[in-house]
Design a protein around this motif. Sequence first.
Motif, PDB file in Angstrom:
ATOM      1  N   TYR A 122       5.882  -3.385   0.295  1.00 31.23           N
ATOM      2  CA  TYR A 122       4.845  -2.823  -0.565  1.00 31.23           C
ATOM      3  C   TYR A 122       3.594  -2.471   0.227  1.00 31.23           C
ATOM      4  O   TYR A 122       2.972  -1.445   0.009  1.00 31.23           O
ATOM      5  CB  TYR A 122       4.544  -3.833  -1.674  1.00 31.23           C
ATOM      6  CG  TYR A 122       3.154  -3.771  -2.251  1.00 31.23           C
ATOM      7  CD1 TYR A 122       2.817  -2.750  -3.130  1.00 31.23           C
ATOM      8  CD2 TYR A 122       2.205  -4.711  -1.903  1.00 31.23           C
ATOM      9  CE1 TYR A 122       1.546  -2.687  -3.654  1.00 31.23           C
ATOM     10  CE2 TYR A 122       0.932  -4.646  -2.422  1.00 31.23           C
ATOM     11  CZ  TYR A 122       0.595  -3.638  -3.296  1.00 31.23           C
ATOM     12  OH  TYR A 122      -0.655  -3.566  -3.804  1.00 31.23           O
ATOM     13  N   LEU A 126       1.711   1.052   0.394  1.00 33.45           N
ATOM     14  CA  LEU A 126       0.303   1.150   0.006  1.00 33.45           C
ATOM     15  C   LEU A 126      -0.507   1.880   1.062  1.00 33.45           C
ATOM     16  O   LEU A 126      -1.225   2.833   0.767  1.00 33.45           O
ATOM     17  CB  LEU A 126      -0.258  -0.255  -0.204  1.00 33.45           C
ATOM     18  CG  LEU A 126      -1.758  -0.347  -0.403  1.00 33.45           C
ATOM     19  CD1 LEU A 126      -2.114   0.159  -1.780  1.00 33.45           C
ATOM     20  CD2 LEU A 126      -2.236  -1.759  -0.222  1.00 33.45           C
ATOM     21  N   GLU A 147      12.786   2.714  -6.115  1.00 30.02           N
ATOM     22  CA  GLU A 147      11.615   2.117  -6.755  1.00 30.02           C
ATOM     23  C   GLU A 147      10.361   2.312  -5.908  1.00 30.02           C
ATOM     24  O   GLU A 147       9.294   2.649  -6.415  1.00 30.02           O
ATOM     25  CB  GLU A 147      11.873   0.622  -6.964  1.00 30.02           C
ATOM     26  CG  GLU A 147      10.780  -0.072  -7.729  1.00 30.02           C
ATOM     27  CD  GLU A 147      11.169  -1.490  -8.090  1.00 30.02           C
ATOM     28  OE1 GLU A 147      12.352  -1.837  -7.954  1.00 30.02           O
ATOM     29  OE2 GLU A 147      10.287  -2.226  -8.504  1.00 30.02           O
ATOM     30  N   LEU A 151       6.703   4.433  -6.526  1.00 27.45           N
ATOM     31  CA  LEU A 151       5.373   3.914  -6.236  1.00 27.45           C
ATOM     32  C   LEU A 151       4.597   4.875  -5.363  1.00 27.45           C
ATOM     33  O   LEU A 151       3.448   5.213  -5.634  1.00 27.45           O
ATOM     34  CB  LEU A 151       5.511   2.593  -5.473  1.00 27.45           C
ATOM     35  CG  LEU A 151       5.362   1.299  -6.222  1.00 27.45           C
ATOM     36  CD1 LEU A 151       5.441   0.165  -5.242  1.00 27.45           C
ATOM     37  CD2 LEU A 151       4.043   1.263  -6.930  1.00 27.45           C
ATOM     38  N   ALA A 154       3.540   7.947  -7.195  1.00 25.96           N
ATOM     39  CA  ALA A 154       2.450   7.703  -8.142  1.00 25.96           C
ATOM     40  C   ALA A 154       1.110   7.739  -7.436  1.00 25.96           C
ATOM     41  O   ALA A 154       0.172   8.415  -7.878  1.00 25.96           O
ATOM     42  CB  ALA A 154       2.654   6.351  -8.820  1.00 25.96           C
ATOM     43  N   SER A 158      -1.700  11.029  -7.621  1.00 28.90           N
ATOM     44  CA  SER A 158      -3.021  10.853  -8.205  1.00 28.90           C
ATOM     45  C   SER A 158      -4.109  11.150  -7.188  1.00 28.90           C
ATOM     46  O   SER A 158      -5.136  11.743  -7.525  1.00 28.90           O
ATOM     47  CB  SER A 158      -3.178   9.451  -8.774  1.00 28.90           C
ATOM     48  OG  SER A 158      -3.204   8.511  -7.763  1.00 28.90           O
TER      49      SER A 158
ATOM     50  N   GLU B 140      -8.391  -0.342  -1.452  1.00 31.50           N
ATOM     51  CA  GLU B 140      -7.096  -0.374  -0.784  1.00 31.50           C
ATOM     52  C   GLU B 140      -6.840  -1.715  -0.120  1.00 31.50           C
ATOM     53  O   GLU B 140      -5.755  -2.286  -0.268  1.00 31.50           O
ATOM     54  CB  GLU B 140      -7.053   0.723   0.277  1.00 31.50           C
ATOM     55  CG  GLU B 140      -6.088   1.821  -0.071  1.00 31.50           C
ATOM     56  CD  GLU B 140      -6.103   2.905   0.951  1.00 31.50           C
ATOM     57  OE1 GLU B 140      -5.866   2.605   2.137  1.00 31.50           O
ATOM     58  OE2 GLU B 140      -6.380   4.049   0.580  1.00 31.50           O
ATOM     59  N   LEU B 143      -6.035  -4.211  -2.673  1.00 33.65           N
ATOM     60  CA  LEU B 143      -4.693  -4.122  -3.244  1.00 33.65           C
ATOM     61  C   LEU B 143      -3.657  -4.782  -2.349  1.00 33.65           C
ATOM     62  O   LEU B 143      -2.603  -5.187  -2.815  1.00 33.65           O
ATOM     63  CB  LEU B 143      -4.316  -2.663  -3.482  1.00 33.65           C
ATOM     64  CG  LEU B 143      -5.046  -1.958  -4.612  1.00 33.65           C
ATOM     65  CD1 LEU B 143      -4.534  -0.550  -4.765  1.00 33.65           C
ATOM     66  CD2 LEU B 143      -4.863  -2.698  -5.909  1.00 33.65           C
ATOM     67  N   ILE B 165      -7.795   6.780 -10.195  1.00 33.89           N
ATOM     68  CA  ILE B 165      -6.948   7.144  -9.060  1.00 33.89           C
ATOM     69  C   ILE B 165      -5.905   6.061  -8.800  1.00 33.89           C
ATOM     70  O   ILE B 165      -4.740   6.348  -8.572  1.00 33.89           O
ATOM     71  CB  ILE B 165      -7.810   7.389  -7.811  1.00 33.89           C
ATOM     72  CG1 ILE B 165      -8.608   8.672  -7.983  1.00 33.89           C
ATOM     73  CG2 ILE B 165      -6.948   7.480  -6.584  1.00 33.89           C
ATOM     74  CD1 ILE B 165      -9.596   8.903  -6.888  1.00 33.89           C
ATOM     75  N   VAL B 166      -6.323   4.814  -8.832  1.00 35.39           N
ATOM     76  CA  VAL B 166      -5.374   3.766  -8.462  1.00 35.39           C
ATOM     77  C   VAL B 166      -4.516   3.306  -9.640  1.00 35.39           C
ATOM     78  O   VAL B 166      -3.576   2.558  -9.449  1.00 35.39           O
ATOM     79  CB  VAL B 166      -6.069   2.545  -7.829  1.00 35.39           C
ATOM     80  CG1 VAL B 166      -6.664   2.924  -6.508  1.00 35.39           C
ATOM     81  CG2 VAL B 166      -7.101   1.964  -8.748  1.00 35.39           C
ATOM     82  N   PRO B 168      -2.055   4.549 -11.725  1.00 38.11           N
ATOM     83  CA  PRO B 168      -0.591   4.630 -11.761  1.00 38.11           C
ATOM     84  C   PRO B 168       0.065   3.712 -10.735  1.00 38.11           C
ATOM     85  O   PRO B 168       1.068   3.049 -11.033  1.00 38.11           O
ATOM     86  CB  PRO B 168      -0.301   6.094 -11.418  1.00 38.11           C
ATOM     87  CG  PRO B 168      -1.567   6.813 -11.459  1.00 38.11           C
ATOM     88  CD  PRO B 168      -2.674   5.844 -11.402  1.00 38.11           C
ATOM     89  N   PHE B 169      -0.548   3.657  -9.557  1.00 37.42           N
ATOM     90  CA  PHE B 169       0.029   2.835  -8.492  1.00 37.42           C
ATOM     91  C   PHE B 169      -0.036   1.348  -8.841  1.00 37.42           C
ATOM     92  O   PHE B 169       0.959   0.634  -8.736  1.00 37.42           O
ATOM     93  CB  PHE B 169      -0.728   3.108  -7.196  1.00 37.42           C
ATOM     94  CG  PHE B 169      -0.204   2.361  -6.014  1.00 37.42           C
ATOM     95  CD1 PHE B 169       0.932   2.799  -5.369  1.00 37.42           C
ATOM     96  CD2 PHE B 169      -0.858   1.238  -5.559  1.00 37.42           C
ATOM     97  CE1 PHE B 169       1.415   2.107  -4.290  1.00 37.42           C
ATOM     98  CE2 PHE B 169      -0.373   0.542  -4.477  1.00 37.42           C
ATOM     99  CZ  PHE B 169       0.761   0.990  -3.842  1.00 37.42           C
ATOM    100  N   ARG B 172       2.390   0.275 -11.688  1.00 39.05           N
ATOM    101  CA  ARG B 172       3.777   0.179 -11.228  1.00 39.05           C
ATOM    102  C   ARG B 172       3.986  -1.034 -10.331  1.00 39.05           C
ATOM    103  O   ARG B 172       4.998  -1.713 -10.417  1.00 39.05           O
ATOM    104  CB  ARG B 172       4.150   1.440 -10.459  1.00 39.05           C
ATOM    105  CG  ARG B 172       4.741   2.508 -11.351  1.00 39.05           C
ATOM    106  CD  ARG B 172       5.312   3.627 -10.531  1.00 39.05           C
ATOM    107  NE  ARG B 172       5.955   4.593 -11.365  1.00 39.05           N
ATOM    108  CZ  ARG B 172       7.198   4.484 -11.822  1.00 39.05           C
ATOM    109  NH1 ARG B 172       7.918   3.426 -11.505  1.00 39.05           N
ATOM    110  NH2 ARG B 172       7.727   5.404 -12.581  1.00 39.05           N
ATOM    111  N   THR B 173       3.003  -1.269  -9.466  1.00 37.61           N
ATOM    112  CA  THR B 173       3.134  -2.408  -8.551  1.00 37.61           C
ATOM    113  C   THR B 173       3.196  -3.719  -9.315  1.00 37.61           C
ATOM    114  O   THR B 173       4.058  -4.560  -9.066  1.00 37.61           O
ATOM    115  CB  THR B 173       1.937  -2.444  -7.598  1.00 37.61           C
ATOM    116  OG1 THR B 173       1.822  -1.181  -6.971  1.00 37.61           O
ATOM    117  CG2 THR B 173       2.113  -3.520  -6.573  1.00 37.61           C
ATOM    118  N   ALA B 176       6.462  -4.138 -10.967  1.00 36.04           N
ATOM    119  CA  ALA B 176       7.537  -4.495 -10.041  1.00 36.04           C
ATOM    120  C   ALA B 176       7.444  -5.958  -9.640  1.00 36.04           C
ATOM    121  O   ALA B 176       8.452  -6.670  -9.629  1.00 36.04           O
ATOM    122  CB  ALA B 176       7.460  -3.601  -8.810  1.00 36.04           C
TER     123      ALA B 176
END
Lengths: 186, 211
Positions: A122, A126, A147, A151, A154, A158, B140, B143, B165-166, B168-169, B172-173, B176
């Motif tokens: 991940y 990122l 998956e 990510l 996405a 954006s 970032e 995260l 901006i962040v 959707p990410f 999903r994260t 998961a």
Amino acid sequence: MPHYYDIDDILTEEELMPVVFQKAATGVGLLDPSSETNNIEQGAKVELPFWLAAELQRRQAAMMSIPPCFNQTTRKEIQADAGSVDLRSRCPYFYELGSKIALVVGDQTIGSFLLYAFMNRYKEVLSKSHTAAFAATTKPLILLTKEETHLYEAAHSSISAFKKWRMGGSRYETSSFIGRKRKPVE
Amino acid sequence: MAGQSDPKLSIFSAAEMEFLAEDEMVEIVPNMRMEPLNLISGDYGPFRPQIPASVPYWLAVALKKRGKCTIRPPEWMSVETLTRILEAERDSPREFQPLPFHYVEISKLLFDHARDDIPDIYMVRSLIEDIRDVRFHKVETGLETISARTHAVKLKNLSAMEVNIVRPFVVRTLQAFYKHDSPEMIQQPSVTSNRRLPATDRGPRRDLRQR
């Protein structure tokens, strides 16, 4: 619980699993390419899709074993450098399949292995997805599973939408509803 | 409330965020005489030459385009304030400075339509860009600390556009991680299985930024 028509779920269950038949089966020789007769003998090793293998396992007609993408070699590679392991070519639905297998086979190590793999990969996703908005980088995508690709997409979409907005462009857009032509009535 | 640009996902596009930001109020100095405007959202005016009036951004921009007013940039949009904020952002790697919720959108609106009303526009613009970059980098790095034990993320003082901006990410994260860390996937060691924690208590909540 995924949707019945979820294409990703269907494709996950299509993955081939190594299976050993515990009972002889007649009339299903097509499952075993090496079989000369139309029957499968007891103890034959066949590769079956997950959905069939799981059902046979439930009826104790066959024993499912863990596919190569969850074997010791892969685990060691993930432990060494999770980010650079090419999981996409091994199994594009790595996490989904893993969680299904863990329940059927009853292997308790798979769950924590999946979590470990995801946690470490991940971070790679990122760092790449938010910075590589402009450069047309397709290279990291080659290694990612389905998956992880979602990510990445996405984050990527954006941030690129934001950059596009910041650069300017038409302030007002016509709604798709307005531009639509009326369908002719026959 | 959900955006309209994508019917399937409940996210806003950048243009929709800008639309929402236009409801913020700003001071203008009109150069014409006009009766008060009685609108559903409120009454604005009366407008007298050289007498400041408070209007939403969309009205200010519309008047500005017609040459009927000058916009007074908000207080935070000055070189001194922004320099101070930028310094503070750089000095504190773990927290965000309080800024207007829509500062990204408002600054873009003013840069596009009221360039001549902002003193030191080049300096202000590059300062805001810098602040945004620093803050986004912080998001970032924050995260990166998300792990299996995270099931909520707290971001104080984050602005609308940064969240958007962040979103959707992050969503999903978190989904998961939640899936992979579900109790049926990760069995407790058999020694402690008889006194297993209830499924609702999944470890302490981790704040992305302590404050």
